[in-house]
Write an enzyme that holds these catalytic residues in place. Structure first.
Site, short mmCIF file in Angstrom:
data_model
loop_
_atom_site.label_atom_id
_atom_site.label_comp_id
_atom_site.label_asym_id
_atom_site.label_seq_id
_atom_site.Cartn_x
_atom_site.Cartn_y
_atom_site.Cartn_z
N TYR A 98 35.88 72.72 51.64
CA TYR A 98 36.96 73.35 52.47
C TYR A 98 37.71 72.17 53.21
O TYR A 98 38.81 72.19 53.31
CB TYR A 98 36.25 74.39 53.77
CG TYR A 98 35.94 75.69 53.19
CD1 TYR A 98 37.11 76.48 52.58
CD2 TYR A 98 34.58 76.10 53.30
CE1 TYR A 98 36.62 77.78 52.26
CE2 TYR A 98 34.47 77.46 52.64
CZ TYR A 98 35.48 78.11 52.14
OH TYR A 98 35.35 79.26 51.54
N GLU A 197 8.33 82.07 40.09
CA GLU A 197 9.77 82.32 39.95
C GLU A 197 10.33 83.19 40.86
O GLU A 197 11.15 83.19 41.40
CB GLU A 197 10.23 82.70 38.36
CG GLU A 197 11.65 82.96 38.16
CD GLU A 197 12.08 83.48 36.91
OE1 GLU A 197 11.28 83.43 36.11
OE2 GLU A 197 13.13 83.99 36.72
N ASP A 249 9.07 84.83 34.59
CA ASP A 249 9.32 85.92 33.81
C ASP A 249 9.09 85.42 32.30
O ASP A 249 8.91 84.23 32.06
CB ASP A 249 10.64 86.48 33.87
CG ASP A 249 10.75 87.51 35.45
OD1 ASP A 249 9.91 87.62 35.87
OD2 ASP A 249 12.12 87.35 35.70
#
Lengths: 364, 668
Positions: A98, A197, A249
């Site tokens: 910004y 995870e 996973d």
């Protein structure tokens, strides 16, 4: 941070600006050479046992509009960081994005652009983002287990924290800066670190008391782990001598999570020796687990298949284990979540799956 | 049986044209409420324009529409034409097929003399009200006003009321006021659109319009020059139909075949007539006498003649019977009316040479407008015109549409599914067909029939125009790239220099060597600014090469728009609209500028992209093309074989860091 280190950073950034100035002064088209941050340009560093950038270098040249603007942004960023260091302030990467609103032609088009440039600047100046007083918006993830550290808090007070007894159910939050001046690792009764995870699986292990029953230190990775999380794991491994295993996973994206913890991420290969834990091992879910435990699965999407194929060309996955896992997954055309283990009950993961796998790995 | 036949015979009688059209009004285009209103306006405006042009008067047309009640509108159309003498007023407005142009072969808007009287008839049928006509002939004291209706049984006018009056402030002209059933709509097929399109192809006309809500729009004149009055001609033999040939032979006043061919047709000389008769004789296998009375030709003989005509080379019809709008005025008309959409490009319009279809000469011309605020994602807008009259209906049935659909526009920078059909993109395609007799598909004159010759000519005109569009798009693409470089050296490099100098605490370095290395071109840029009455043109030269450069710049300026402001130290010559400047010893990173004003109505025909260079290797010039060979300018030597510029010494093989676009998704 010490004054000496501040001075060092300021001088190195000065060198970046000076290089551009000198090229203009010689009547050249200014450019900046940066190692290509691609998977075709990472090499294994046998000394450090991690993957680092190779010799292929790309040029960011003012010949093109994009390159010229990036060089201008680099100079604005150098100036901004030097100011922050001298006034002892810090900002988030998003805040810097910004702030660039006021940089005219140097304004960033997206935050990705500013994040990448911050990394580019790390590479060319051989400093760390933390030296630049730039931090990500999100902190690192959570830790639960019998490990004690001292954190210097925002008021400068040193706090001794045990990550099992002194924290709530959400655990100890890893701050964005995990360097020595901020965190001192004292001692641990855990035998190993298990990095997980998903939040769901982390909470399952916490609820089932896996940390105490198996003397484990649980670290939540929160998907692709933040730099501070990886650095924290690296220090646990280095300083407390804790072996690290990664539990994710069973899909192509999770393989990459493991690679970034163990081998070093492509994007941050310039600081792999700070972030990667070369001895980390993969628990699962592997393609073999999906077959052996007959887990509920989903079909691979087109994107999954492309990701797996891309991994076959990734030098980090070039060993026998990964080749056979990736090929097996492509062949069965299936993936599974770690929480799919709940098929056999809520305790299956802590009573059967993990003990079996960890015993196999010689940790239990 | 015979009694039935007798009964039927009582009902079998001739019906008048008016009666026929009353029952079949759709043939004339009065087939829906909204269309009827447009047709009425169109017939009146067409007549007004024709009348003004025939009398060489710059047309001033006034159109007003007032709402009477829900489905009833009063239309007023007034012109400044020559007026109509009193005794002819009823015939012109109250009798179908009465007109001055039906028997002549000459380009005009109205042809059959049906339109305006059909409008009068339609008004009286649908509202019961007569039309009111006023007309004044120049130099006459009084004007005449009449209420007119058509006696449809007899196809004769009936004057309900007539009175002389003093028309204040009017020297000459005609005004018609009629009330008809209709509906006023806006959009693509509206009266506004019709008048706007009329203004595009009639840039010499001033058209004022007041709509039913009282809003006033004026399409002002874009040029004072009137189109030349088209000459009346005899039919051209090529492409004439056998039936027409037979009719002409029967009704000719000529007594000898050779004279019939020579005098009743266009472009047949004694020699050509002889050749035709000889060829016909060959076909017949017997001698056809050139003295034979054409009225006595039998069908086989006429047929042989008809075939012979096709085998003989006959000069193209003369051009002065046609009045194409012309390349400059098409551009001008388009610019005048469309400039609010700020199109980025007006492709130079193309006017083909005359050609013949069915014995009638015709000319196809077209223009393409591109970009700006024109909608990007819809089909292009097609503006069709026949003899300067906009065609709003039956687009799908028109040869213009057919010709457009058969071109693969993807080659010319427009989108088109499968390379067929109406293309998509921010463009307007204008096509005008001018002919002594436009072959319409129906009496309503809404679409031009699909004749091979006409489609072929439109196709050639469109392709020529489309090539220019493509050229522009290529140039624009190239300019965009160069502009990016321009931005680098003008804006970004100086900022990089200032910022790096500030950080290291040294003086800002001299950037000229860096800049010439990045650009390495001579950049020529021209701008046109509107300043009051004149257009201010500036041509800027930037030498962004490492060496001093000398060269000439050439452009085309409409002669009428040129004036003394063109004179400067750089001017070499300005002849016949071709202007040449010489720039001598422009230093590396130096700039030079010439400014001048264009005045008058032709000023906006100037195309700032029409810049050419000579005396310099064209590959190092951006923004101007090498001078074409046909410029014939004295003392110009086009240098083609100059040594290529030296390459940057720091040209490197390193790939562009920012173009290595791999997704780095393996991190936070």
């Amino acid at each position: 941070m010490t004054n000496e280190r501040h001075q060092e950073t300021i001088e190195r950034l000065h060198g970046v600006a000076e290089d551009i100035y000198d090229q203009l002064d010689k009547g050249q088209i200014p450019k900046m050479s940066i190692p290509l941050r691609t998977k075709t340009n990472i090499e294994f560093d046998p000394k450090k046992s991690v993957w680092k950038y190779g010799k292929n270098v790309g040029a960011r040249s003012a010949k093109k509009i994009k390159g010229a603007k990036m060089l201008l942004r680099t100079l604005f960023m150098v100036e901004f960081i030097q100011e922050m260091i001298s006034s002892e302030r810090s900002s988030t990467l998003r805040e810097m994005y910004y702030i660039s609103e006021g940089w005219g032609d140097g304004k960033f088009n997206s935050q990705d652009e500013s994040n990448l440039l911050a990394e580019d600047l790390e590479i060319v100046s051989k400093c760390m983002r933390e030296d630049f007083k730039l931090r990500p918006e999100e902190d690192g993830a959570r830790v639960i287990g019998d490990m004690t550290l001292i954190e210097t808090d925002r008021k400068g007070k040193r706090k001794r924290i045990n990550c099992r007894d002194d924290v709530g159910d959400s655990g100890y939050g890893i701050p964005y800066n995990v360097e020595g001046e901020k965190i001192e690792l004292l001692e641990s009764n855990a035998k190993f670190v298990i990095a997980i995870e998903t939040g769901g699986m982390f909470d399952r292990l916490v609820e089932n008391g896996f940390d105490e029953s198996n003397d484990a230190l649980l670290v939540h990775l929160k998907g692709q782990p933040a730099r501070s999380t990886r650095r924290f794991i690296k220090r646990l491994n280095n300083e407390l001598g804790l072996p690290v295993v990664v539990f994710t996973d069973g899909d192509p994206w999770s393989f990459r999570i493991f690679a970034s913890v163990a081998y070093g991420a492509i994007k941050t290969a310039h600081i792999s020796e700070y972030l990667a834990t070369p001895t980390a091992e993969f628990v699962g879910i592997t393609a073999t687990d999906i077959l052996n435990y007959d887990l509920p699965t989903d079909k691979l999407t087109d994107m999954d298949v492309r990701a797996l194929q891309s991994e076959l060309n990734d030098p980090r996955f070039k060993d026998h284990f990964w080749r056979s896992e990736i090929e097996a997954m492509l062949k069965m055309n299936k993936k599974a979540e770690q929480q799919a283990l709940a098929k056999y009950g809520l305790d299956f993961v802590t009573d059967k799956y993990l003990p079996e796998k960890l015993t196999e790995m010689g940790l239990l | 049986m015979s009694s039935i036949a007798e009964k039927l015979a009582k009902n079998q009688k001739e019906i008048s044209v008016s009666e026929f059209f009353e029952k079949n009004r759709q043939i004339l285009g009065f087939d829906s409420m909204s269309k009827s209103l447009i047709m009425g306006v169109k017939e009146a405006v067409d007549n007004s324009l024709d009348a003004c042009e025939e009398a060489s008067i710059p047309p001033e047309i006034f159109v007003q529409i007032d709402k009477v009640d829900n489905n009833e509108y009063t239309v007023i159309v007034e012109d400044n034409g020559p007026g109509i003498v009193k005794r002819q007023i009823p015939n012109v407005f109250g009798r179908l097929l009465y007109g001055s142009r039906f028997h002549s072969l000459r380009q005009s808007r109205g042809q059959q003399g049906i339109g305006i009287s059909a409008t009068v008839m339609y008004g009286q049928i649908t509202t019961g009200k007569p039309s009111h006509v006023q007309s004044k002939v120049d130099k006459e004291e009084t004007a005449w006003g009449m209420d007119i209706i058509v006696d449809t049984k007899k196809n004769r006018p009936e004057t309900k009321r007539e009175e002389p009056f003093i028309w204040e402030g009017k020297e000459h002209g005609t005004r018609i006021e009629f009330t008809i059933k209709g509906r006023y709509i806006t959009g693509r097929q509206s009266i506004f659109e019709y008048l706007k399109n009329t203004a595009i192809v009639n840039p010499h006309a001033r058209i004022a319009f007041i709509d039913p809500d009282g809003r006033r729009v004026v399409f002002d004149r874009a040029t004072e020059a009137l189109p030349p009055v088209p000459r009346e001609i005899k039919p051209h033999p090529q492409g004439i139909e056998l039936g027409t040939l037979m009719n002409m032979a029967k009704s000719t006043g000529e007594k000898k075949l050779s004279n019939f061919l020579k005098n009743d047709f266009n472009r047949i000389s004694d020699r050509v007539a002889k050749e035709i008769i000889d060829k016909a004789s060959e076909r017949l296998g017997k001698d056809l006498s050139s003295n034979k009375n054409p009225a006595n030709l039998d069908i086989t003989e006429t047929k042989a003649l008809h075939e012979a005509i096709d085998k003989v080379k006959i000069m193209a019809p003369p051009t002065d019977c046609l009045s194409p709008i012309g390349e400059e005025l098409i551009k001008k008309g388009l610019k005048h009316v469309l400039d609010e959409a700020r199109p980025e490009y007006y492709a130079p319009p193309v006017t083909r040479s005359p050609s013949v279809a069915q014995g009638n000469p015709f000319i196809a011309e077209c223009g393409i407008v591109y970009g700006g605020e024109l909608p990007k994602d819809s089909q292009v807008t097609i503006l069709r015109f026949a003899n300067r009259v906009p065609l709003l209906y039956q687009q799908g049935a028109c040869v213009v549409t057919k010709a457009i659909e058969n071109i693969d526009w993807r080659r010319y920078g427009l989108e088109q599914r499968g390379g067929k059909g109406i293309p998509y993109g921010p463009a307007i395609i204008l096509v005008h067909v001018a002919s002594t007799k436009v072959p319409f598909t129906s009496e309503a004159k809404e679409a031009i029939a699909n004749l091979e010759e006409i489609q072929g000519e439109i196709d050639l005109a469109l392709r020529a125009c489309a090539r220019k569009l493509k050229g522009h798009l290529n140039k624009a693409e190239k300019r965009k790239k160069t502009r990016a470089k321009f931005e680098i050296v003008q804006d970004i490099i100086p900022q990089i220099a200032a910022k790096s100098a500030a950080i290291v605490g040294k003086d800002v370095p001299n950037l000229s060597r860096t800049i010439t290395k990045i650009m390495n071109v001579v950049w020529i840029d021209s701008k046109v600014e509107n300043g009051g009455k004149a257009k201010r043109v500036s041509i800027n030269i930037y030498n962004y090469t490492g060496k001093q450069q000398s060269f000439k710049v050439h452009t085309l300026i409409p002669r009428a728009a040129m004036n003394d402001s063109i004179i400067s130290e750089h001017l070499v010559e300005a002849e016949e609209g071709k202007v040449t400047w010489e720039f001598r010893k422009v230093p590396s990173t130096g700039t030079m500028t010439v400014d001048f004003d264009l005045v008058g109505e032709m000023a906006d025909v100037f195309d700032p992209e029409d810049l050419y260079i000579s005396g310099i290797n064209p590959t190092i010039v951006m923004g101007a093309d090498p001078l074409p060979g046909d410029w014939n300018i004295k003392g110009i030597k086009v240098i083609e074989d100059e040594e290529p510029e030296e390459q940057d010494e720091d040209e490197d093989d390193e790939p562009d860091y920012d173009e290595e676009g791999e997704v780095l998704e393996d991190d936070e």
